[in-house]
Motif scaffolding. Structure first.
Motif, mmCIF file in Angstrom:
data_model
loop_
_atom_site.group_PDB
_atom_site.id
_atom_site.type_symbol
_atom_site.label_atom_id
_atom_site.label_comp_id
_atom_site.label_asym_id
_atom_site.label_seq_id
_atom_site.Cartn_x
_atom_site.Cartn_y
_atom_site.Cartn_z
ATOM 1 N N THR A 60 0.873 -1.055 -0.240
ATOM 2 C CA THR A 60 -0.120 -0.040 -0.151
ATOM 3 C C THR A 60 0.875 1.411 0.093
ATOM 4 O O THR A 60 0.595 2.280 -0.660
ATOM 5 C CB THR A 60 -0.954 0.049 1.222
ATOM 6 N N PHE A 64 1.027 4.008 -3.178
ATOM 7 C CA PHE A 64 0.766 5.457 -3.075
ATOM 8 C C PHE A 64 1.865 6.473 -2.343
ATOM 9 O O PHE A 64 1.575 7.678 -2.204
ATOM 10 C CB PHE A 64 -0.649 5.673 -2.476
ATOM 11 N N ASP A 65 3.118 5.790 -2.213
ATOM 12 C CA ASP A 65 4.153 6.618 -1.741
ATOM 13 C C ASP A 65 3.890 7.373 -0.714
ATOM 14 O O ASP A 65 4.409 8.590 -0.524
ATOM 15 C CB ASP A 65 4.787 7.242 -2.827
ATOM 16 N N LEU A 71 -2.654 7.554 4.552
ATOM 17 C CA LEU A 71 -3.747 7.163 3.389
ATOM 18 C C LEU A 71 -5.059 6.852 4.169
ATOM 19 O O LEU A 71 -6.104 7.343 3.932
ATOM 20 C CB LEU A 71 -3.284 5.860 2.899
ATOM 21 N N LEU A 81 -10.691 10.231 -0.255
ATOM 22 C CA LEU A 81 -10.523 8.765 -0.699
ATOM 23 C C LEU A 81 -11.116 7.689 0.051
ATOM 24 O O LEU A 81 -10.719 6.343 0.193
ATOM 25 C CB LEU A 81 -8.945 8.567 -0.344
ATOM 26 N N THR A 93 -5.025 0.757 5.419
ATOM 27 C CA THR A 93 -4.941 2.125 5.619
ATOM 28 C C THR A 93 -4.899 2.516 7.033
ATOM 29 O O THR A 93 -5.499 3.741 7.472
ATOM 30 C CB THR A 93 -6.208 2.730 4.838
#
Length: 133
Positions: A60, A64-65, A71, A81, A93
């Motif tokens: 993950t 998405f770095d 996140l 999101l 997340t």
């Protein structure tokens, strides 16, 4: 360039040391720049269900770095999101996943840790990242 096996193993060893210091049983995963599993350790007695979580946390992060906790904040109900965790075959997340940066500031891999509270998971992941700084 992505993280080498030697560096990935170094991060895992440092994370294992921190987990032992905190008296925790953890699963620790490092992925390369392509989100491929590069190094992994499951401590004796660590939860089996956390194996997948540690790997997904690392993936993950790389997708998405950003840290998994960041996140997670953006994916709360009403957030921009919301429900993103259902994409990409399932994301994690909540804290415990961190990017691993290269010398030029690029993301070369990521570490994911699972097996305790999210605070402990994050602390153990941080130890792995710090070992490469």
């Amino acid at each position: 360039m992505g993280i080498t096996l030697e560096k990935a193993d170094q991060a895992v060893r440092a994370a294992l040391e921190k987990a032992r210091e905190l008296n925790l049983k953890m699963n620790i995963a490092v992925v390369d720049a392509g989100a491929n599993l590069t190094s992994f350790a499951r401590m004796d007695g660590a939860w089996l269900g956390s194996i997948d979580i540690a790997i997904r946390k690392a993936r993950t992060v790389r997708f998405f770095d950003m840290p998994t906790g960041n996140l997670g904040q953006a994916s709360q109900p009403g957030g921009p999101l919301y429900n993103i965790e259902h994409s990409n075959g399932g994301l994690i997340t909540f804290p415990g996943g961190l990017p691993i940066m290269g010398g030029n500031g690029e993301v070369i891999g990521a570490i994911g840790v699972s097996g305790s509270t999210v605070e402990n998971d994050h602390a153990v992941a941080e130890a792995g990242v710090r070992a490469l700084a």
